[in-house]
Structures are given as C-alpha cells and as structure tokens.
Design an enzyme around this catalytic site. Structure first.
Site, PDB file in Angstrom:
ATOM      1  N   THR A 214      -6.597   6.089  -1.190  1.00  0.00           N
ATOM      2  CA  THR A 214      -6.052   5.385  -0.029  1.00  0.00           C
ATOM      3  C   THR A 214      -6.288   6.179   1.252  1.00  0.00           C
ATOM      4  O   THR A 214      -6.368   7.415   1.223  1.00  0.00           O
ATOM      5  CB  THR A 214      -4.535   5.193  -0.200  1.00  0.00           C
TER       6      THR A 214
ATOM      7  N   TYR B  38       3.580   8.977  -1.401  1.00  0.00           N
ATOM      8  CA  TYR B  38       2.532   8.120  -1.969  1.00  0.00           C
ATOM      9  C   TYR B  38       1.143   8.687  -1.649  1.00  0.00           C
ATOM     10  O   TYR B  38       0.308   8.888  -2.546  1.00  0.00           O
ATOM     11  CB  TYR B  38       2.693   6.697  -1.422  1.00  0.00           C
TER      12      TYR B  38
HETATM   13  N1  NAD Z   1      -2.755  -2.704  -1.550  1.00  0.00           N
HETATM   14  C1  NAD Z   1      -3.341  -1.850  -0.713  1.00  0.00           C
HETATM   15  O1  NAD Z   1      -3.467  -2.120   0.502  1.00  0.00           O
HETATM   16  C2  NAD Z   1      -3.897  -0.538  -1.202  1.00  0.00           C
HETATM   17  C3  NAD Z   1      -4.526   0.298  -0.291  1.00  0.00           C
HETATM   18  C4  NAD Z   1      -5.013   1.537  -0.723  1.00  0.00           C
HETATM   19  C5  NAD Z   1      -4.944   1.875  -2.066  1.00  0.00           C
HETATM   20  N2  NAD Z   1      -4.350   1.044  -2.932  1.00  0.00           N
HETATM   21  C6  NAD Z   1      -4.317   1.435  -4.355  1.00  0.00           C
HETATM   22  O2  NAD Z   1      -4.924   0.412  -5.133  1.00  0.00           O
HETATM   23  C7  NAD Z   1      -4.306   0.327  -6.417  1.00  0.00           C
HETATM   24  C8  NAD Z   1      -3.877  -1.102  -6.659  1.00  0.00           C
HETATM   25  O3  NAD Z   1      -2.974  -1.507  -5.625  1.00  0.00           O
HETATM   26  P1  NAD Z   1      -2.358  -2.981  -5.613  1.00  0.00           P
HETATM   27  O4  NAD Z   1      -2.042  -3.299  -4.212  1.00  0.00           O
HETATM   28  O5  NAD Z   1      -3.204  -3.884  -6.414  1.00  0.00           O
HETATM   29  O6  NAD Z   1      -0.991  -2.704  -6.371  1.00  0.00           O
HETATM   30  P2  NAD Z   1      -0.189  -3.636  -7.383  1.00  0.00           P
HETATM   31  O7  NAD Z   1       1.202  -3.098  -7.428  1.00  0.00           O
HETATM   32  O8  NAD Z   1      -0.389  -5.076  -7.044  1.00  0.00           O
HETATM   33  O9  NAD Z   1      -0.907  -3.370  -8.768  1.00  0.00           O
HETATM   34  C9  NAD Z   1      -0.692  -2.204  -9.538  1.00  0.00           C
HETATM   35  C10 NAD Z   1      -0.725  -2.597 -11.012  1.00  0.00           C
HETATM   36  O10 NAD Z   1      -0.545  -1.411 -11.787  1.00  0.00           O
HETATM   37  C11 NAD Z   1       0.401  -1.668 -12.810  1.00  0.00           C
HETATM   38  N3  NAD Z   1       1.045  -0.395 -13.129  1.00  0.00           N
HETATM   39  C12 NAD Z   1       1.812   0.386 -12.310  1.00  0.00           C
HETATM   40  N4  NAD Z   1       2.219   1.469 -12.971  1.00  0.00           N
HETATM   41  C13 NAD Z   1       1.710   1.392 -14.224  1.00  0.00           C
HETATM   42  C14 NAD Z   1       1.789   2.210 -15.378  1.00  0.00           C
HETATM   43  N5  NAD Z   1       2.511   3.339 -15.382  1.00  0.00           N
HETATM   44  N6  NAD Z   1       1.124   1.847 -16.487  1.00  0.00           N
HETATM   45  C15 NAD Z   1       0.410   0.688 -16.506  1.00  0.00           C
HETATM   46  N7  NAD Z   1       0.311  -0.144 -15.456  1.00  0.00           N
HETATM   47  C16 NAD Z   1       0.960   0.204 -14.330  1.00  0.00           C
HETATM   48  C17 NAD Z   1       1.352  -2.694 -12.234  1.00  0.00           C
HETATM   49  O11 NAD Z   1       2.027  -3.441 -13.212  1.00  0.00           O
HETATM   50  C18 NAD Z   1       0.398  -3.556 -11.401  1.00  0.00           C
HETATM   51  O12 NAD Z   1      -0.132  -4.623 -12.177  1.00  0.00           O
HETATM   52  C19 NAD Z   1      -3.162   1.346  -6.393  1.00  0.00           C
HETATM   53  O13 NAD Z   1      -3.612   2.522  -7.029  1.00  0.00           O
HETATM   54  C20 NAD Z   1      -2.922   1.586  -4.917  1.00  0.00           C
HETATM   55  O14 NAD Z   1      -2.414   2.870  -4.684  1.00  0.00           O
HETATM   56  C21 NAD Z   1      -3.811  -0.160  -2.544  1.00  0.00           C
HETATM   57  O1  UPG Z   2       7.770  -6.933   6.804  1.00  0.00           O
HETATM   58  C1  UPG Z   2       7.012  -6.057   7.268  1.00  0.00           C
HETATM   59  C2  UPG Z   2       6.026  -5.419   6.459  1.00  0.00           C
HETATM   60  C3  UPG Z   2       5.239  -4.433   7.036  1.00  0.00           C
HETATM   61  N1  UPG Z   2       5.382  -4.106   8.346  1.00  0.00           N
HETATM   62  C4  UPG Z   2       4.521  -3.059   8.933  1.00  0.00           C
HETATM   63  O2  UPG Z   2       3.178  -3.484   8.839  1.00  0.00           O
HETATM   64  C5  UPG Z   2       2.315  -2.355   8.679  1.00  0.00           C
HETATM   65  C6  UPG Z   2       1.492  -2.550   7.410  1.00  0.00           C
HETATM   66  O3  UPG Z   2       2.394  -2.468   6.308  1.00  0.00           O
HETATM   67  P1  UPG Z   2       1.987  -2.788   4.795  1.00  0.00           P
HETATM   68  O4  UPG Z   2       1.355  -4.121   4.709  1.00  0.00           O
HETATM   69  O5  UPG Z   2       3.184  -2.521   3.941  1.00  0.00           O
HETATM   70  O6  UPG Z   2       0.829  -1.723   4.523  1.00  0.00           O
HETATM   71  P2  UPG Z   2       0.849  -0.124   4.560  1.00  0.00           P
HETATM   72  O7  UPG Z   2       2.203   0.440   4.683  1.00  0.00           O
HETATM   73  O8  UPG Z   2      -0.150   0.294   5.604  1.00  0.00           O
HETATM   74  O9  UPG Z   2       0.364   0.240   3.103  1.00  0.00           O
HETATM   75  C7  UPG Z   2      -0.702  -0.447   2.464  1.00  0.00           C
HETATM   76  O10 UPG Z   2      -1.897   0.078   2.935  1.00  0.00           O
HETATM   77  C8  UPG Z   2      -2.055   1.461   2.656  1.00  0.00           C
HETATM   78  C9  UPG Z   2      -3.304   1.887   3.374  1.00  0.00           C
HETATM   79  O11 UPG Z   2      -3.025   1.867   4.779  1.00  0.00           O
HETATM   80  C10 UPG Z   2      -2.099   1.613   1.143  1.00  0.00           C
HETATM   81  O12 UPG Z   2      -2.364   2.925   0.777  1.00  0.00           O
HETATM   82  C11 UPG Z   2      -0.805   1.135   0.524  1.00  0.00           C
HETATM   83  O13 UPG Z   2      -0.886   1.211  -0.872  1.00  0.00           O
HETATM   84  C12 UPG Z   2      -0.560  -0.284   0.946  1.00  0.00           C
HETATM   85  O14 UPG Z   2       0.742  -0.676   0.512  1.00  0.00           O
HETATM   86  C13 UPG Z   2       3.244  -1.123   8.592  1.00  0.00           C
HETATM   87  O15 UPG Z   2       3.349  -0.559   9.860  1.00  0.00           O
HETATM   88  C14 UPG Z   2       4.579  -1.726   8.196  1.00  0.00           C
HETATM   89  O16 UPG Z   2       5.709  -0.967   8.588  1.00  0.00           O
HETATM   90  C15 UPG Z   2       6.310  -4.738   9.146  1.00  0.00           C
HETATM   91  O17 UPG Z   2       6.439  -4.437  10.328  1.00  0.00           O
HETATM   92  N2  UPG Z   2       7.117  -5.690   8.580  1.00  0.00           N
END
Ligand code: NAD
Ligand code: UPG
Length: 340
Positions: free
Chosen positions: A118, A142
C-alpha cells in the site's frame, strides 16, 4: 507448469476482481479466505478453500492439493483508522498471518508471490507524486504492518529463493463493469461507498473526516484507481514472475489526486442526487495527500490502466450498488410468484 494460483483474500474487494482477471487470462484461481471480511458469494471463478492464513496446517494441505505456480496474497485487515485503535489486531493478522503463509510456501516449494502492499508505507509524503524510492515512514499500524512484510519478503529471496512482485496500491475504487462483483464491507470505512449511501439516504449524510488539512479545500486528497485496473496489474505481475523477471516493488495509481469534496461533487454528477454532508473530526492515521507515480509499473509490466476517470469509477460502483439493492427485492418477488 501449473496454471493454478492460490489467492488469499479472494473473497474480498480486490481479490475477487483479481480472480476474475486471472480466469479471463486462462489461469485457475483458488480462493483461500476465512470469510471474515469478504462474502462467500464473491467467489465466482474457482474453488473456495475456507481457512485462515495463520493456520499453517490448513495452508500446507491446500498448497499440497493444488500445487500452484504462485500465490497472490491479498488477505489482510486494511482499514487505516481501525489499525490505530487496535494495532495488535493488525500486526497479528497482517504480519504473523503472512509469516505463516510464507512458511507454508517455503515448505511446499512455492516460490512466486504477488503481494498486496500500500501507499500507506510512505506515511506523509515529502513530495507528490510519490515514486517507489520515496522514503518510507508509515504513520499508522496498518502501513507499518505492510512495510514489515515488504522487508520480510525481501529477506526470504536470498534465504530460500522466494521471488515477489510487491504492488503498492493507492486507493482502490469502482467495481466490475459487468456488475458481477463489488465492494462489500460491514461496517464500510471507504469513502466512495459511504458517499453513495449518503446519496441514497441510507445514512445521515456523509461525515467528512476533517476539513482543516493543508490541501486546497482542506479535505484529504487520494489517488483513486479502478479495482479492475488493479486486477489487470496482478495478472501482468504474475506473468513477469513466471517469465523469470526479477523481484520488485511497484506503485499502482493514476497520478491524479482528488479531495473528499471533489469525490462528493463527482458522485453528485454521476448519480444526479444531492449528497448531504457535515464535517467531523480528523480520522487518526490519515495523511493529508497521497498521489502515486506508477511510471515503473507501466514501463516494466506494460500496465495501461484504462479506467482512470473518477466519474467512471463512481459510475461502476453506483451501478453495482443499485444492483445489490435490487437483488433482495427480486428474490422476494420470485418467492411471491412461487407461492402464488
Ligand atoms: N482497498 C484499498 O484501497 C487497498 C489499497 C492498498 C492496499 N490494499 C491491500 O489489498 C488487499 C485487499 O484489500 P481489500 O480492499 O480487497 O480488502 P477486503 O477486506 O475487501 O479483503 C480482504 C480479504 O481477506 C480476507 N482475510 C482477512 N484476514 C484473513 C485471514 N487471517 N485469513 C484468511 N483470509 C483473511 C477477508 O475475509 C477478505 O475477504 C489487502 O492486503 C489490503 O491491505 C487495499
Ligand atoms: O465516510 C468517510 C470515509 C472516508 N473519508 C475520508 O476519505 C479519505 C479516503 O478514505 P478511505 O476510502 O477509507 O481510504 P484510505 O483511508 O485512504 O485507505 C484506503 O486506501 C489506502 C491507500 O491510500 C489503503 O492502503 C487502505 O487499505 C484503504 O482502506 C480519507 O481521508 C478518509 O478519512 C471520509 O471523510 N468520510
């Protein structure tokens, strides 16, 4: 060589889209997920093995049964604010759990890994857009948990031959354009789904987490990248490894930053609905602005994100949201028709 890829976290938001992209590319994804934060219904493109990444014996059995060519490791807890309140939950799952996975891979002789990292590893950036060489100083547990894993993964290469592409995503957004998959968290921390729920009147307006940041309108700026573009990058990263390409860490973003207010304005354009909102306190662990430079991923992997427009990302998420809301009504209508 096996065409099977074990996808930890394959029931989650990004992992489920990656499974679709893998299947489309002719590969066979096997989801390994404990279903703690992803629904069973999102596993559509291959078998589901229910298990925890911390469970070495279960992992060993799955790796032995499927003999995958690689593991894509998405499973983690991924909510910035939650990690500040409960750091041990994050270190236990994201670090201890991932170590158990690496041990199982080593013991099973699986040496190719695509790892979900991330932009939170960079902390408060000294300059944007952020390149991969930018100093890392995470400001929340995180981000620290992912930085630790990057280091641990790097140490495994000389020790036992692990090869890894580490992908540092910026903010995943959007949903599958066919409407097959979407984002499904409860509670939902992410901005875009909360904005859409506010538009639908499903919550008491959007809480903007702080409006006194050093950004043009005072709200946090993020680089939103379509989840299907992220999924495509995973297939390319896998091919890179299978073609004997070297280990590396790559940013995945669009290079454009949008503030919380700009996301709300875009959502009003896309949905045609007003979004009620109010300003709340800052969320702990939030950097003011994160914008990525993904030149290296474009150059090395040949990655060309096709869904860069924020409006397209919001439109795809909106279409999927409306479909999810319709689905229970359709099911109810079908059961009424059956009993009539
Ligand atoms: N969503 C974002 O913007 C974002 C950004 C940067 C990095 N990431 C990374 O991408 C990956 C996926 O993120 P996401 O948004 O799809 O999250 P998500 O929560 O939607 O998916 C995570 C999945 O992992 C499973 N999981 C969690 N802990 C587990 C465990 N101990 N054993 C087995 N399964 C487990 C959950 O059940 C879920 O299905 C994560 O590693 C997250 O850190 C996400
Ligand atoms: O109801 C809400 C939800 C979010 N935010 C703000 O919107 C921005 C984006 O928030 P969010 O969508 O939760 O994303 P991040 O906190 O930036 O985190 C996401 O994006 C990261 C990379 O920037 C990843 O690493 C994380 O896993 C993923 O959850 C942040 O400033 C939040 O505080 C609000 O103001 N109101």
């Amino acid at each position: 060589m096996s065409d099977t890829v074990v996808v930890t976290g394959g029931a989650g938001f990004i992992g489920s889209h990656a499974c679709k992209a893998l299947a489309k590319a002719g590969l066979s994804p096997v989801t390994y997920d404990n279903l703690s934060r992803g629904p069973r219904e999102a596993v559509l493109y291959g078998p589901l093995e229910v298990g925890d990444i911390g469970d070495g014996a279960r992992l060993a059995a799955v790796l032995r049964d499927y003999q995958p060519c690689a593991v894509m490791h998405f499973a983690a807890y991924a909510h910035v604010g939650e990690s500040v309140g409960d750091p041990l939950l994050y270190y236990r799952n994201n670090v201890a759990g991932s170590i158990a996975l690496l041990e199982a891979m080593r013991d099973a002789g699986v040496a190719n890994l695509v790892f979900s990292s991330t932009c939170a590893v960079y902390g408060v950036p000294q300059r944007v857009p952020i390149t991969e060489g930018h100093p890392q100083a995470p400001i929340n547990p995180y981000g620290a948990s992912k930085q630790m894993m990057e280091r641990i993964i790097a140490d495994c290469e000389p020790a036992w031959g692990l090869r890894a592409v580490i992908l540092r995503y910026f903010n995943a957004a959007g949903a599958d354009a066919d409407g097959d998959l979407g984002e499904n968290h409860d509670p939902e921390p992410h901005l875009i789904p909360n904005v859409l729920d506010a538009a639908l009147g499903r919550k008491d307006g959007l809480t903007v987490n702080g409006a006194d940041y050093p950004t043009p309108d005072g709200t946090c700026v993020r680089d939103y990248i379509h989840v299907s573009d992220l999924a495509d990058a995973h297939v390319l990263a896998l091919k890179h490894l299978l073609d004997d390409g070297p280990s590396m860490a790559l940013n995945l973003g669009n290079g454009n930053g949008y503030s919380v207010r700009e996301v709300m304005e875009a959502a009003e354009r896309v949905t045609g609905l007003p979004i009620p909102w109010h300003v709340g306190p800052r969320r702990p662990g939030d950097p003011p602005a994160l914008v990525g430079d993904a030149t290296q991923a474009r150059r090395i992997l040949g990655w060309t994100p096709e869904r860069g427009s924020l409006d397209i990302q919001i439109a795809d998420a909106w279409r999927r949201r409306l479909r999810e809301l319709q689905a229970p009504q359709e099911a109810a209508m079908a059961s009424v028709r059956k009993t009539a």
